[in-house]
Design an enzyme around this catalytic site. Sequence first.
Site, PDB file in Angstrom:
ATOM      1  N   TYR A   1       0.824  -1.199   0.000  1.00  0.00           N
ATOM      2  CA  TYR A   1       0.000   0.000   0.000  1.00  0.00           C
ATOM      3  C   TYR A   1       0.857   1.247   0.000  1.00  0.00           C
ATOM      4  O   TYR A   1       2.066   1.181   0.202  1.00  0.00           O
ATOM      5  CB  TYR A   1      -0.951  -0.002   1.202  1.00  0.00           C
ATOM      6  CG  TYR A   1      -0.301   0.336   2.530  1.00  0.00           C
ATOM      7  CD1 TYR A   1       0.536  -0.573   3.173  1.00  0.00           C
ATOM      8  CD2 TYR A   1      -0.534   1.563   3.142  1.00  0.00           C
ATOM      9  CE1 TYR A   1       1.125  -0.256   4.384  1.00  0.00           C
ATOM     10  CE2 TYR A   1       0.055   1.881   4.365  1.00  0.00           C
ATOM     11  CZ  TYR A   1       0.879   0.963   4.977  1.00  0.00           C
ATOM     12  OH  TYR A   1       1.468   1.271   6.174  1.00  0.00           O
TER      13      TYR A   1
ATOM     14  N   LEU B   1      11.044   1.219   7.227  1.00  0.00           N
ATOM     15  CA  LEU B   1      10.496   1.633   5.944  1.00  0.00           C
ATOM     16  C   LEU B   1      11.190   2.943   5.558  1.00  0.00           C
ATOM     17  O   LEU B   1      11.308   3.846   6.392  1.00  0.00           O
ATOM     18  CB  LEU B   1       8.991   1.874   6.068  1.00  0.00           C
ATOM     19  CG  LEU B   1       8.349   2.338   4.760  1.00  0.00           C
ATOM     20  CD1 LEU B   1       8.199   1.161   3.804  1.00  0.00           C
ATOM     21  CD2 LEU B   1       7.013   2.997   4.994  1.00  0.00           C
TER      22      LEU B   1
HETATM   23  N1  PDD Z   1       2.730   4.934   7.365  1.00  0.00           N
HETATM   24  N2  PDD Z   1       7.363   3.676   8.924  1.00  0.00           N
HETATM   25  C1  PDD Z   1       6.218   2.991   8.940  1.00  0.00           C
HETATM   26  C2  PDD Z   1       6.174   1.677   9.624  1.00  0.00           C
HETATM   27  C3  PDD Z   1       5.076   3.523   8.307  1.00  0.00           C
HETATM   28  O1  PDD Z   1       3.932   2.826   8.306  1.00  0.00           O
HETATM   29  C4  PDD Z   1       5.144   4.794   7.675  1.00  0.00           C
HETATM   30  C5  PDD Z   1       3.969   5.416   6.985  1.00  0.00           C
HETATM   31  C6  PDD Z   1       6.379   5.472   7.692  1.00  0.00           C
HETATM   32  C7  PDD Z   1       6.554   6.816   7.033  1.00  0.00           C
HETATM   33  O2  PDD Z   1       6.523   6.705   5.634  1.00  0.00           O
HETATM   34  P1  PDD Z   1       6.054   7.937   4.730  1.00  0.00           P
HETATM   35  O3  PDD Z   1       6.915   9.080   5.108  1.00  0.00           O
HETATM   36  O4  PDD Z   1       6.300   7.472   3.356  1.00  0.00           O
HETATM   37  O5  PDD Z   1       4.598   8.190   5.026  1.00  0.00           O
HETATM   38  C8  PDD Z   1       7.465   4.888   8.318  1.00  0.00           C
HETATM   39  C9  PDD Z   1       1.537   5.369   6.681  1.00  0.00           C
HETATM   40  C10 PDD Z   1       1.325   6.839   6.714  1.00  0.00           C
HETATM   41  C11 PDD Z   1       0.371   4.556   7.203  1.00  0.00           C
HETATM   42  O6  PDD Z   1       0.566   3.369   7.421  1.00  0.00           O
HETATM   43  O7  PDD Z   1      -0.729   5.092   7.361  1.00  0.00           O
END
Ligand code: PDD
Length: 285
Positions: free
Chosen positions: A33, A207
């Site tokens: 996703y 991530l």
């Molecule tokens: N989550 N680490 C994890 C485990 C995450 O689920 C997310 C993002 C991030 C930050 O990634 P980004 O900067 O690309 O949003 C780091 C999203 C927002 C969610 O699960 O809703």
Amino acid sequence: MSRIAYVNGRYLPMRTAMVHVEDRGYQFGDGVYEVCEVREGRLIDERRHLARLKRSLDELRIRQPMSPRALGVVLREVIARNRIGYGTVYLQVTRGVARRDHAFPVPEVTPSLVVTARPLSGARNMALAATGIAVISMPDNRWGRVDIKTIGLLPNVLARQSAIEQGARDAWFVDKDGAVTEGASANAWIVTQAGTVVTRPADHGILSGIARTVLFEVIKGQGLTVEERAFTLQEAYDAREAFVTAATQIVLPVVRIDRHAVGDGKPGPVATALRREFHRYAEQS
Ligand code: PDD
């Protein structure tokens, strides 16, 4: 106005937007996703999010459901049909629908694609950023490939729930060496007493967040020093500032970790400045 979702080629009212019971996302968490921020009806960092989506799909050997350009059209259509000014758009791709069997379906099936969108409250986010959040730490019990943005989020769900039940807003995972990996849904950062911004390298243990990637540019623009290295929970307790980054919250100050106030227990100047400057560096399309 009814919310509209895109499901496998159709735009449907939410109450009729369904996937098949034998979708592999539903049965195995066999999918990936993305979540993008939407501002003034426009996508933030679409290019980077779609590049990461492709990487996640390639890692799991799931076919791309459509080209990035076509996907961009669907994302915008869902944003428009839901009249999102400020909010998020969510997209999920799974390996598709097949009779339940752990191995990949033979012959290959069409991947499933779902896109939804929802508004965020700007006022609520601003209030959160102004007060900062509390986090609790817990052992990182996730699998070894959390660099892939899979929909299999059970450890993250349990961590977040545990945080809420303990009066905090989020959880920070800690690896077996005592180093912080990341938050349950955000990347973790600290500012040391010397003023260096520190975050863990984007190896297989976290991530590689899009907000994280953009933030390196913001940090450079602010003339700050940044170090990509593992930091311990103790270092976080002793830090001058701490914060998290994610598409849904950009930069959010962390003012308490477990029982320890971070700095003076208020959002610090570094996190506040990085939050303020973020969208000058993010791509809007
Ligand atoms: N989550 N680490 C994890 C485990 C995450 O689920 C997310 C993002 C991030 C930050 O990634 P980004 O900067 O690309 O949003 C780091 C999203 C927002 C969610 O699960 O809703």
